[in-house]
Design a protein around this motif. Structure first.
Motif, PDB file in Angstrom:
ATOM      1  N   VAL A  92       0.829  -1.218   0.000  1.00 35.28           N
ATOM      2  CA  VAL A  92       0.000   0.000   0.000  1.00 35.28           C
ATOM      3  C   VAL A  92       0.860   1.264   0.000  1.00 35.28           C
ATOM      4  CG1 VAL A  92      -1.619   1.389   1.354  1.00 35.28           C
ATOM      5  CG2 VAL A  92      -2.053  -1.039   1.018  1.00 35.28           C
ATOM      6  N   LYS A  93       1.839   1.320   0.882  1.00 38.21           N
ATOM      7  CA  LYS A  93       2.678   2.512   1.023  1.00 38.21           C
ATOM      8  C   LYS A  93       3.378   2.877  -0.288  1.00 38.21           C
ATOM      9  CE  LYS A  93       6.100   4.479   4.189  1.00 38.21           C
ATOM     10  NZ  LYS A  93       6.974   4.204   5.352  1.00 38.21           N
ATOM     11  N   LYS A  94       3.893   1.871  -1.006  1.00 40.08           N
ATOM     12  CA  LYS A  94       4.648   2.098  -2.234  1.00 40.08           C
ATOM     13  C   LYS A  94       3.745   2.240  -3.460  1.00 40.08           C
ATOM     14  CE  LYS A  94       8.215  -0.034  -5.142  1.00 40.08           C
ATOM     15  NZ  LYS A  94       9.010  -1.263  -5.389  1.00 40.08           N
ATOM     16  N   PHE A  95       2.637   1.506  -3.482  1.00 38.50           N
ATOM     17  CA  PHE A  95       1.827   1.400  -4.702  1.00 38.50           C
ATOM     18  C   PHE A  95       0.627   2.355  -4.767  1.00 38.50           C
ATOM     19  CE2 PHE A  95       2.689  -2.921  -6.862  1.00 38.50           C
ATOM     20  CZ  PHE A  95       4.052  -2.848  -6.554  1.00 38.50           C
ATOM     21  N   CYS A  96       0.053   2.696  -3.611  1.00 33.14           N
ATOM     22  CA  CYS A  96      -1.251   3.382  -3.667  1.00 33.14           C
ATOM     23  C   CYS A  96      -1.192   4.734  -4.362  1.00 33.14           C
ATOM     24  CB  CYS A  96      -1.886   3.485  -2.278  1.00 33.14           C
ATOM     25  SG  CYS A  96      -1.157   4.722  -1.189  1.00 33.14           S
ATOM     26  N   ASN A  97      -0.131   5.513  -4.137  1.00 31.31           N
ATOM     27  CA  ASN A  97      -0.065   6.850  -4.741  1.00 31.31           C
ATOM     28  C   ASN A  97       0.088   6.821  -6.267  1.00 31.31           C
ATOM     29  OD1 ASN A  97      -0.323   9.053  -2.637  1.00 31.31           O
ATOM     30  ND2 ASN A  97       1.121   7.651  -1.655  1.00 31.31           N
ATOM     31  N   PRO A  98       1.057   6.078  -6.804  1.00 33.51           N
ATOM     32  CA  PRO A  98       1.154   6.063  -8.277  1.00 33.51           C
ATOM     33  C   PRO A  98      -0.067   5.452  -8.968  1.00 33.51           C
ATOM     34  CG  PRO A  98       2.749   4.543  -7.288  1.00 33.51           C
ATOM     35  CD  PRO A  98       2.187   5.367  -6.186  1.00 33.51           C
ATOM     36  N   ILE A  99      -0.677   4.429  -8.367  1.00 33.44           N
ATOM     37  CA  ILE A  99      -1.856   3.794  -8.981  1.00 33.44           C
ATOM     38  C   ILE A  99      -3.067   4.721  -8.924  1.00 33.44           C
ATOM     39  CG2 ILE A  99      -3.571   1.942  -8.728  1.00 33.44           C
ATOM     40  CD1 ILE A  99      -1.285   0.089  -7.862  1.00 33.44           C
ATOM     41  N   LEU A 100      -3.370   5.209  -7.735  1.00 38.10           N
ATOM     42  CA  LEU A 100      -4.597   5.978  -7.539  1.00 38.10           C
ATOM     43  C   LEU A 100      -4.489   7.404  -8.059  1.00 38.10           C
ATOM     44  CD1 LEU A 100      -5.657   4.684  -4.004  1.00 38.10           C
ATOM     45  CD2 LEU A 100      -6.292   3.820  -6.256  1.00 38.10           C
ATOM     46  N   LYS A 101      -3.257   7.970  -8.044  1.00 36.54           N
ATOM     47  CA  LYS A 101      -3.072   9.333  -8.536  1.00 36.54           C
ATOM     48  C   LYS A 101      -3.433   9.417 -10.014  1.00 36.54           C
ATOM     49  CE  LYS A 101      -2.034  13.448  -7.219  1.00 36.54           C
ATOM     50  NZ  LYS A 101      -2.911  14.086  -6.233  1.00 36.54           N
ATOM     51  N   LYS A 102      -3.064   8.369 -10.771  1.00 32.59           N
ATOM     52  CA  LYS A 102      -3.384   8.359 -12.215  1.00 32.59           C
ATOM     53  C   LYS A 102      -4.902   8.341 -12.426  1.00 32.59           C
ATOM     54  CE  LYS A 102      -2.234   6.231 -16.612  1.00 32.59           C
ATOM     55  NZ  LYS A 102      -1.485   5.189 -17.343  1.00 32.59           N
ATOM     56  N   LEU A 103      -5.610   7.617 -11.563  1.00 32.03           N
ATOM     57  CA  LEU A 103      -7.069   7.598 -11.653  1.00 32.03           C
ATOM     58  C   LEU A 103      -7.641   8.968 -11.302  1.00 32.03           C
ATOM     59  CD1 LEU A 103      -8.004   4.174  -9.971  1.00 32.03           C
ATOM     60  CD2 LEU A 103      -7.719   4.657 -12.409  1.00 32.03           C
ATOM     61  N   GLU A 104      -7.143   9.541 -10.194  1.00 31.62           N
ATOM     62  CA  GLU A 104      -7.658  10.834  -9.740  1.00 31.62           C
ATOM     63  C   GLU A 104      -7.393  11.933 -10.770  1.00 31.62           C
ATOM     64  OE1 GLU A 104      -7.161  14.083  -6.140  1.00 31.62           O
ATOM     65  OE2 GLU A 104      -6.284  12.096  -5.851  1.00 31.62           O
ATOM     66  N   GLU A 105      -6.215  11.891 -11.404  1.00 34.79           N
ATOM     67  CA  GLU A 105      -5.871  12.894 -12.424  1.00 34.79           C
ATOM     68  C   GLU A 105      -6.805  12.820 -13.636  1.00 34.79           C
ATOM     69  OE1 GLU A 105      -1.800  11.982 -13.152  1.00 34.79           O
ATOM     70  OE2 GLU A 105      -1.064  13.163 -11.453  1.00 34.79           O
ATOM     71  N   ASN A 106      -7.454  11.670 -13.772  1.00 36.10           N
ATOM     72  CA  ASN A 106      -8.411  11.490 -14.870  1.00 36.10           C
ATOM     73  C   ASN A 106      -9.852  11.507 -14.354  1.00 36.10           C
ATOM     74  OD1 ASN A 106      -6.931  10.795 -17.607  1.00 36.10           O
ATOM     75  ND2 ASN A 106      -5.707   9.955 -15.935  1.00 36.10           N
ATOM     76  N   ASN A 107     -10.046  12.325 -13.291  1.00 35.24           N
ATOM     77  CA  ASN A 107     -11.382  12.626 -12.749  1.00 35.24           C
ATOM     78  C   ASN A 107     -12.111  11.429 -12.159  1.00 35.24           C
ATOM     79  OD1 ASN A 107     -11.169  15.399 -13.605  1.00 35.24           O
ATOM     80  ND2 ASN A 107     -11.537  14.645 -15.690  1.00 35.24           N
ATOM     81  N   CYS A 108     -11.363  10.489 -11.590  1.00 33.77           N
ATOM     82  CA  CYS A 108     -11.989   9.342 -10.927  1.00 33.77           C
ATOM     83  C   CYS A 108     -12.118   9.630  -9.424  1.00 33.77           C
ATOM     84  CB  CYS A 108     -11.150   8.080 -11.142  1.00 33.77           C
ATOM     85  SG  CYS A 108     -11.914   6.583 -10.486  1.00 33.77           S
ATOM     86  N   LYS A 109     -13.310   9.461  -8.913  1.00 35.28           N
ATOM     87  CA  LYS A 109     -13.571   9.660  -7.483  1.00 35.28           C
ATOM     88  C   LYS A 109     -13.177   8.385  -6.732  1.00 35.28           C
ATOM     89  CE  LYS A 109     -17.276  11.238  -4.387  1.00 35.28           C
ATOM     90  NZ  LYS A 109     -18.704  11.623  -4.316  1.00 35.28           N
ATOM     91  N   ILE A 110     -12.473   8.531  -5.619  1.00 35.02           N
ATOM     92  CA  ILE A 110     -11.936   7.367  -4.917  1.00 35.02           C
ATOM     93  C   ILE A 110     -12.502   7.266  -3.501  1.00 35.02           C
ATOM     94  CG2 ILE A 110      -9.817   6.289  -4.027  1.00 35.02           C
ATOM     95  CD1 ILE A 110      -8.366   7.872  -6.356  1.00 35.02           C
ATOM     96  N   TYR A 111     -13.073   6.108  -3.191  1.00 34.76           N
ATOM     97  CA  TYR A 111     -13.494   5.773  -1.830  1.00 34.76           C
ATOM     98  C   TYR A 111     -12.500   4.754  -1.277  1.00 34.76           C
ATOM     99  CZ  TYR A 111     -18.053   7.946  -2.674  1.00 34.76           C
ATOM    100  OH  TYR A 111     -19.060   8.836  -2.953  1.00 34.76           O
ATOM    101  N   GLY A 112     -11.941   5.043  -0.094  1.00 34.13           N
ATOM    102  CA  GLY A 112     -10.947   4.126   0.462  1.00 34.13           C
ATOM    103  C   GLY A 112     -11.161   3.855   1.931  1.00 34.13           C
ATOM    104  N   ASP A 113     -10.553   2.763   2.434  1.00 35.07           N
ATOM    105  CA  ASP A 113     -10.686   2.433   3.852  1.00 35.07           C
ATOM    106  C   ASP A 113      -9.689   3.255   4.686  1.00 35.07           C
ATOM    107  OD1 ASP A 113      -8.216   1.203   3.514  1.00 35.07           O
ATOM    108  OD2 ASP A 113      -9.024  -0.829   3.486  1.00 35.07           O
ATOM    109  N   ARG A 114      -9.743   3.092   6.006  1.00 37.99           N
ATOM    110  CA  ARG A 114      -8.923   3.926   6.911  1.00 37.99           C
ATOM    111  C   ARG A 114      -7.433   3.686   6.722  1.00 37.99           C
ATOM    112  NH1 ARG A 114     -12.397   3.424  12.573  1.00 37.99           N
ATOM    113  NH2 ARG A 114     -14.229   4.591  11.831  1.00 37.99           N
TER     114      ARG A 114
END
Length: 416
Positions: A268-290
């Motif tokens: 999670v620490k290494k992967f979540c930002n590069p994976i999810l940032k690309k989605l967010e930059e393309n207007n994807c709304k993200i729901y995540g756990d704590r």
């Protein structure tokens, strides 16, 4: 209405009893493809009427996109028909044969199902795909499309019937219910079991749910496509970024789009930002756990229980961290809809465990869930995707539109 529908049923039943050889089938399909080319301006003109009607009706933009036909989409429809033409005829093939000590020679031989009813919304390519697949597999089909695209569906069905008639084949192999009356659907579901052998719904959740609840005829189909992609601790980061972007955002409105991402907690620490940032930059709304909230630096909304069982069909995704592959499998089997689920990993043993234990009709390894499509499977197209436990499962193409019977030969054997 009753007389009209019974007549359609009777005509379909009669047509389904006729046996058409492969050469004639393929000749008709080729002629249908050429008619689509010849009449493309008439098809597009009819489609413009449907688009105007749908805009007036206030249909959502993604639904308007689904029902719109242009020259490129018409070429795709034609290509799909040509692919079906080239596929092996699935009827009258010996699936298995064996001899018994009692002198019986037994063969299991493929046969058509009979009459197939298809109830669908929005996409007019369903008309041509379904008509072609059903005809090639020796089945008669009754088509009931949505009111929002009735003019386009009508001309597509009419051209198929023209190809049949020109080749002296019963045009009632293909019948289109030319009505916007929703009661026609109710009638198909409740009053036509003497004519229709199976019903396949293709459309939104409300349509499929209605069919599943009220049909007196057996059904092939799925209610929702709640697909998952699990990123294992042994995944390659670049591969995970590319697959998840494609699986979620290539086309958000199809049933094979990933709706939930599962991340192994060790990456999670290494992967979540590069994976999810690309989605967010393309207007994807993200729901995540704590747990994810601690590490993701972008905008994230807190996921609730209902998010794990939501098919968004938009640029929205839920993300959950899991301890291991077993927990990912448990989550998918609990919240998933047995549609399509994927694992991203270099570890073949972990991948095999995932593939063998998720209940999905389509289980994938290092593959975008958006490949859940009959055309991509080499079926030429699909009538729909089935998440039933009983077969057929997954994309329903030619080979899934058949049944079988046993043919037995002996030399005058009698049973003692």
């Amino acid at each position: 209405m009753s007389l009209y529908m019974h007549l359609i049923g009777q005509k379909a039943k009669k047509a389904s009893l006729e046996k058409i050889n492969t050469k004639v089938k393929n000749k008709i399909l080729r002629r249908y493809a050429s008619l689509l080319d010849k009449e493309r301006n008439s098809i597009i003109k009819a489609n413009v009427k449907d688009v105007k009607f749908s805009l007036k009706k206030g249909l959502q933009k993604n639904l308007i996109n689904r029902l719109t036909i242009d020259h490129k989409k018409l070429n795709n429809i034609k290509n799909s028909i040509n692919k079906i033409t080239k596929l092996r005829d699935p009827v009258d093939n010996t699936l298995e044969k064996w001899s018994r000590p009692n002198g019986l020679k037994i063969k299991r031989v493929s046969i058509p199902i009979g009459v197939i009813g298809v109830i669908y919304e929005s996409r007019p390519n369903v008309t041509s795909d379904v008509a072609s697949l059903c005809f090639k597999s020796g089945n008669a089909v009754i088509l009931k499309g949505g009111s929002e695209v009735i003019n386009t569906n009508k001309i597509l069905a009419k051209l198929f019937r023209k190809a049949l008639k020109e080749n002296n084949v019963n045009e009632n192999f293909i019948q289109f219910i030319d009505s916007k009356d929703k009661k026609m659907v109710d009638f198909m579901l409740s009053k036509m079991k003497d004519y229709i052998d199976v019903i396949i719904p293709r459309g939104g959740k409300n349509l499929v749910k209605k069919v599943q609840e009220f049909s007196a005829v057996p059904i092939i189909g799925h209610l929702e496509g709640l697909c998952h992609t699990f990123v294992d601790k042994d995944a390659k980061l670049n591969m995970a970024i590319d697959i998840i972007y494609n699986a979620k955002l290539r086309n958000t409105s199809i049933c094979g789009a990933t709706e939930t991402i599962l991340l192994h907690e060790k990456i999670v620490k290494k992967f979540c930002n590069p994976i999810l940032k690309k989605l967010e930059e393309n207007n994807c709304k993200i729901y995540g756990d704590r747990f994810l909230n601690r590490y993701y630096k972008g905008k994230i909304f807190t996921a609730r229980e209902k998010d794990w069982s939501t098919e968004y069909l938009t640029a929205t995704v839920s993300v959950k961290t899991v301890k291991n592959c077993e927990e990912a499998i448990y989550h998918i089997n609990k919240y998933g809809t047995m549609h399509t689920d994927c694992i991203i990993t270099k570890n073949k043993n972990t991948a095999n465990k995932f593939l063998k234990n998720v209940k999905s009709s389509i289980a994938m390894h290092n593959t975008s869930t958006q490949f859940a499509d009959g055309g991509e499977f080499g079926f030429g197209g699909e009538v729909g995707i089935s998440t039933n436990t009983l077969p057929p499962r997954g994309p329903v193409g030619l080979e899934q539109l058949i049944s079988y019977k046993y043919e037995i030969v002996s030399n005058g054997q009698t049973r003692k």
